[in-house]
Design a protein around this motif. Structure first.
Motif, mmCIF file in Angstrom:
data_model
loop_
_atom_site.group_PDB
_atom_site.id
_atom_site.type_symbol
_atom_site.label_atom_id
_atom_site.label_comp_id
_atom_site.label_asym_id
_atom_site.label_seq_id
_atom_site.Cartn_x
_atom_site.Cartn_y
_atom_site.Cartn_z
ATOM 1 N N SER A 52 0.804 -1.231 0.000
ATOM 2 C CA SER A 52 0.000 0.000 0.000
ATOM 3 C C SER A 52 0.833 1.276 0.000
ATOM 4 O O SER A 52 0.309 2.348 -0.298
ATOM 5 C CB SER A 52 -0.927 0.022 1.226
ATOM 6 O OG SER A 52 -0.168 -0.014 2.428
ATOM 7 N N ARG A 53 2.130 1.183 0.305
ATOM 8 C CA ARG A 53 2.937 2.404 0.431
ATOM 9 C C ARG A 53 4.196 2.402 -0.429
ATOM 10 O O ARG A 53 4.569 3.432 -0.958
ATOM 11 C CB ARG A 53 3.365 2.610 1.900
ATOM 12 C CG ARG A 53 2.223 2.745 2.880
ATOM 13 C CD ARG A 53 2.750 2.983 4.299
ATOM 14 N NE ARG A 53 3.722 1.983 4.725
ATOM 15 C CZ ARG A 53 3.410 0.800 5.223
ATOM 16 N NH1 ARG A 53 2.129 0.456 5.362
ATOM 17 N NH2 ARG A 53 4.349 -0.050 5.609
ATOM 18 N N ILE A 54 4.858 1.286 -0.543
ATOM 19 C CA ILE A 54 6.165 1.235 -1.174
ATOM 20 C C ILE A 54 6.073 1.571 -2.660
ATOM 21 O O ILE A 54 5.109 1.218 -3.336
ATOM 22 C CB ILE A 54 6.801 -0.160 -0.964
ATOM 23 C CG1 ILE A 54 8.299 -0.123 -1.239
ATOM 24 C CG2 ILE A 54 6.097 -1.235 -1.788
ATOM 25 C CD1 ILE A 54 9.036 -1.373 -0.776
ATOM 26 N N LYS A 55 7.088 2.279 -3.175
ATOM 27 C CA LYS A 55 7.161 2.570 -4.602
ATOM 28 C C LYS A 55 7.536 1.300 -5.354
ATOM 29 O O LYS A 55 8.326 0.474 -4.864
ATOM 30 C CB LYS A 55 8.213 3.646 -4.866
ATOM 31 C CG LYS A 55 7.876 5.006 -4.289
ATOM 32 C CD LYS A 55 7.054 5.808 -5.264
ATOM 33 C CE LYS A 55 6.891 7.252 -4.823
ATOM 34 N NZ LYS A 55 6.209 8.074 -5.833
ATOM 35 N N LEU A 56 6.992 1.150 -6.558
ATOM 36 C CA LEU A 56 7.220 -0.045 -7.359
ATOM 37 C C LEU A 56 7.878 0.351 -8.666
ATOM 38 O O LEU A 56 7.335 1.170 -9.419
ATOM 39 C CB LEU A 56 5.900 -0.775 -7.615
ATOM 40 C CG LEU A 56 5.122 -1.173 -6.352
ATOM 41 C CD1 LEU A 56 3.754 -1.716 -6.719
ATOM 42 C CD2 LEU A 56 5.913 -2.200 -5.533
ATOM 43 N N GLY A 57 9.061 -0.228 -8.956
ATOM 44 C CA GLY A 57 9.837 0.239 -10.088
ATOM 45 C C GLY A 57 10.135 -0.819 -11.134
ATOM 46 O O GLY A 57 10.349 -1.992 -10.820
ATOM 47 N N PRO A 83 -1.822 3.748 -7.352
ATOM 48 C CA PRO A 83 -1.784 5.152 -7.793
ATOM 49 C C PRO A 83 -0.637 5.947 -7.176
ATOM 50 O O PRO A 83 -0.451 5.954 -5.962
ATOM 51 C CB PRO A 83 -3.139 5.688 -7.330
ATOM 52 C CG PRO A 83 -4.021 4.490 -7.222
ATOM 53 C CD PRO A 83 -3.121 3.380 -6.767
ATOM 54 N N GLY A 84 0.147 6.573 -8.057
ATOM 55 C CA GLY A 84 1.227 7.423 -7.603
ATOM 56 C C GLY A 84 2.427 6.691 -7.040
ATOM 57 O O GLY A 84 3.345 7.332 -6.518
ATOM 58 N N ARG A 85 2.465 5.362 -7.170
ATOM 59 C CA ARG A 85 3.573 4.590 -6.583
ATOM 60 C C ARG A 85 4.490 3.966 -7.632
ATOM 61 O O ARG A 85 5.356 3.160 -7.295
ATOM 62 C CB ARG A 85 3.027 3.476 -5.684
ATOM 63 C CG ARG A 85 2.351 3.974 -4.427
ATOM 64 C CD ARG A 85 2.260 2.866 -3.381
ATOM 65 N NE ARG A 85 1.223 1.885 -3.670
ATOM 66 C CZ ARG A 85 1.387 0.572 -3.574
ATOM 67 N NH1 ARG A 85 2.565 0.060 -3.240
ATOM 68 N NH2 ARG A 85 0.383 -0.253 -3.819
ATOM 69 N N ILE A 86 4.337 4.326 -8.890
ATOM 70 C CA ILE A 86 5.081 3.654 -9.947
ATOM 71 C C ILE A 86 6.294 4.479 -10.376
ATOM 72 O O ILE A 86 6.202 5.678 -10.590
ATOM 73 C CB ILE A 86 4.171 3.390 -11.169
ATOM 74 C CG1 ILE A 86 2.925 2.596 -10.737
ATOM 75 C CG2 ILE A 86 4.935 2.663 -12.255
ATOM 76 C CD1 ILE A 86 3.227 1.287 -10.031
ATOM 77 N N ILE A 87 7.426 3.789 -10.499
ATOM 78 C CA ILE A 87 8.650 4.370 -11.043
ATOM 79 C C ILE A 87 9.016 3.578 -12.296
ATOM 80 O O ILE A 87 8.954 2.349 -12.292
ATOM 81 C CB ILE A 87 9.829 4.284 -10.060
ATOM 82 C CG1 ILE A 87 9.437 4.757 -8.657
ATOM 83 C CG2 ILE A 87 11.018 5.101 -10.574
ATOM 84 C CD1 ILE A 87 10.530 4.558 -7.624
ATOM 85 N N CYS A 88 9.377 4.288 -13.343
ATOM 86 C CA CYS A 88 9.803 3.611 -14.560
ATOM 87 C C CYS A 88 11.226 3.998 -14.900
ATOM 88 O O CYS A 88 11.509 5.165 -15.202
ATOM 89 C CB CYS A 88 8.885 3.966 -15.737
ATOM 90 S SG CYS A 88 9.417 3.193 -17.290
ATOM 91 N N GLY A 89 12.124 3.041 -14.841
ATOM 92 C CA GLY A 89 13.473 3.251 -15.328
ATOM 93 C C GLY A 89 13.516 2.986 -16.823
ATOM 94 O O GLY A 89 12.918 2.019 -17.307
ATOM 95 N N VAL A 90 14.186 3.856 -17.569
ATOM 96 C CA VAL A 90 14.329 3.684 -19.015
ATOM 97 C C VAL A 90 15.807 3.719 -19.368
ATOM 98 O O VAL A 90 16.588 4.447 -18.752
ATOM 99 C CB VAL A 90 13.569 4.780 -19.797
ATOM 100 C CG1 VAL A 90 12.078 4.584 -19.681
ATOM 101 C CG2 VAL A 90 13.950 6.177 -19.318
ATOM 102 N N GLY A 91 16.191 2.907 -20.338
ATOM 103 C CA GLY A 91 17.589 2.858 -20.728
ATOM 104 C C GLY A 91 17.735 2.395 -22.162
ATOM 105 O O GLY A 91 16.747 2.119 -22.853
ATOM 106 N N THR A 92 18.963 2.293 -22.612
ATOM 107 C CA THR A 92 19.232 1.879 -23.981
ATOM 108 C C THR A 92 19.102 0.367 -24.171
ATOM 109 O O THR A 92 19.183 -0.126 -25.286
ATOM 110 C CB THR A 92 20.644 2.305 -24.408
ATOM 111 O OG1 THR A 92 21.594 1.721 -23.516
ATOM 112 C CG2 THR A 92 20.781 3.820 -24.390
ATOM 113 N N GLY A 93 18.909 -0.363 -23.070
ATOM 114 C CA GLY A 93 18.780 -1.810 -23.167
ATOM 115 C C GLY A 93 20.123 -2.506 -23.240
ATOM 116 O O GLY A 93 20.268 -3.524 -23.925
ATOM 117 N N ASN A 94 21.100 -2.006 -22.498
ATOM 118 C CA ASN A 94 22.454 -2.542 -22.611
ATOM 119 C C ASN A 94 22.500 -4.043 -22.347
ATOM 120 O O ASN A 94 23.025 -4.808 -23.151
ATOM 121 C CB ASN A 94 23.395 -1.816 -21.650
ATOM 122 C CG ASN A 94 24.834 -2.242 -21.831
ATOM 123 O OD1 ASN A 94 25.413 -2.063 -22.886
ATOM 124 N ND2 ASN A 94 25.410 -2.835 -20.798
#
Length: 355
Positions: A52-57, A83-94
């Motif tokens: 319910s609280r932790i950010k999910l990435g 809601p409001g707990r999502i992090i998206c990392g983006v990269g070149t796909g190394n």
């Protein structure tokens, strides 16, 4: 400094997410390496319902793996569950690209992809291109299928150094890096991001936090910092570098050329043990099985002290506090560990260390 954890997607991972939340972790990440690990979007949906609280990435996805519409749909769907707990990392796909025997994408493509995800996940239209055909697209859902109201936090993987930091600056995002334990290097990344951010508009509600993924081993009294226990706890990070060096050894300006004689010899032994060569077209099928998993005892000799010292945080409690304080002063907001021996115990030790 905040604490986070990253693991591979697999059944039951939501139980670990619950434990991380109970311990007070800020974030819980899953790798996006399709041919090596389970699917992070599927696994994070279970984590979203269990916490319910932790950010999910997502750590991290790439335009070379997923189209912007598909990635945005997954992210906005997760945002509807948490809601409001999502992090998206983006990269070149190394790594995720190399496990397919393919090369990563470019920084320019990464920036276009990030911009498209930011637009779509905020409910805006964006330009979508396939070949010569270009169309404006947006979510056509009605009702509660996706959540475009609560902001999603984006971070750019800083594996291309200043180029990736510039993408983060242009797009107003944070940074995430793997095994970058040199505070001076973080100062350089943050300077590059700040320069690129001049004049750039920021997303409403956006953040620009910096995340460091590393392995941590707290030494017991009189414990050998390069003994079996330390090598087992940090070997997966060292072996990931050896895999990359072995995979790219035949490339022009290969990374392996930056290594010393002992490290280059370890790269060759890694190739020999995996039964492949630096030029074999199928080497990706031999180099990456068990990627970022617990190492086999017979591979401990490949975990060189020099590489451990560079890539992993190993030391007494006081030594580690000194190092994490220096990283925090360099702008690192969160230390994200990759536990492979006993995740619950390793998570509890990190929380105690950073308390």
């Amino acid at each position: 400094m905040r604490a986070g954890v990253v693991v591979a997607a697999q059944p039951g991972v939501e139980e670990l997410a619950v434990q991380a939340e109970e311990l007070g972790f800020h974030s819980f990440w899953l790798n996006d390496t399709p041919m090596v690990h389970g699917d992070p979007f599927v696994a994070l949906s279970l984590c979203a319902k269990a916490t319910s609280r932790i950010k999910l990435g997502i750590g991290v996805t790439s335009p070379a793996l997923r189209s912007a519409p598909a990635a945005a749909s997954g992210l906005a769907s997760l945002n509807a569950l948490a809601p409001g707990r999502i992090i998206c990392g983006v990269g070149t796909g190394n790594t995720a690209r190399r496990t397919l025997g393919m090369r990563p994408t470019t920084a320019a493509t990464l920036e276009d992809f990030t911009a498209a995800l930011q637009d779509l996940c905020a409910g805006r239209a964006t330009e979508y291109r396939e070949g010569d055909r270009v169309r404006d697209i947006r979510f056509l859902h009605t009702g509660a299928h996706v959540n475009t109201a609560d902001p999603i936090e984006f971070v750019v993987a800083a594996l291309l150094g200043p180029k990736a930091a510039a993408v983060a600056g242009h797009r107003g995002t944070g940074l995430i890096s793997f095994g970058l334990l040199d505070p001076t290097a973080w100062h350089t990344l943050h300077d590059a991001r700040r320069r690129a951010a001049q004049g750039a508009s920021r997303e409403p509600g956006s953040r620009s936090d910096s995340y460091l993924i590393a392995s941590v081993h707290i030494l017991k009294e009189n414990e050998d910092p390069h003994g079996d226990a330390a090598r087992d706890a940090t070997g997966h990070v060292v072996m990931s570098l050896l895999a990359f060096a072995a995979d790219t050894a035949a490339d022009r300006h290969a990374f392996v050329g930056q290594l010393g004689p002992e490290e280059r010899e370890a790269v060759q032994r890694y190739l020999d043990r995996r039964g492949t060569t630096a030029t074999a077209p199928d080497r990706h099928t031999k180099l990456y099985p068990n990627y970022l998993g617990r190492i086999a005892p017979e591979d401990r000799d490949l975990v060189l002290p020099s590489l451990m010292n560079t890539l992993a945080l190993v030391g007494t409690r006081d030594e580690l506090l000194t190092r994490t304080t220096a990283l925090e002063q360099a702008g690192v907001d969160e230390l994200v560990i990759q536990p492979v021996i006993d995740p619950p115990t390793e998570m509890a030790q990190l929380v105690e260390l950073l308390a």
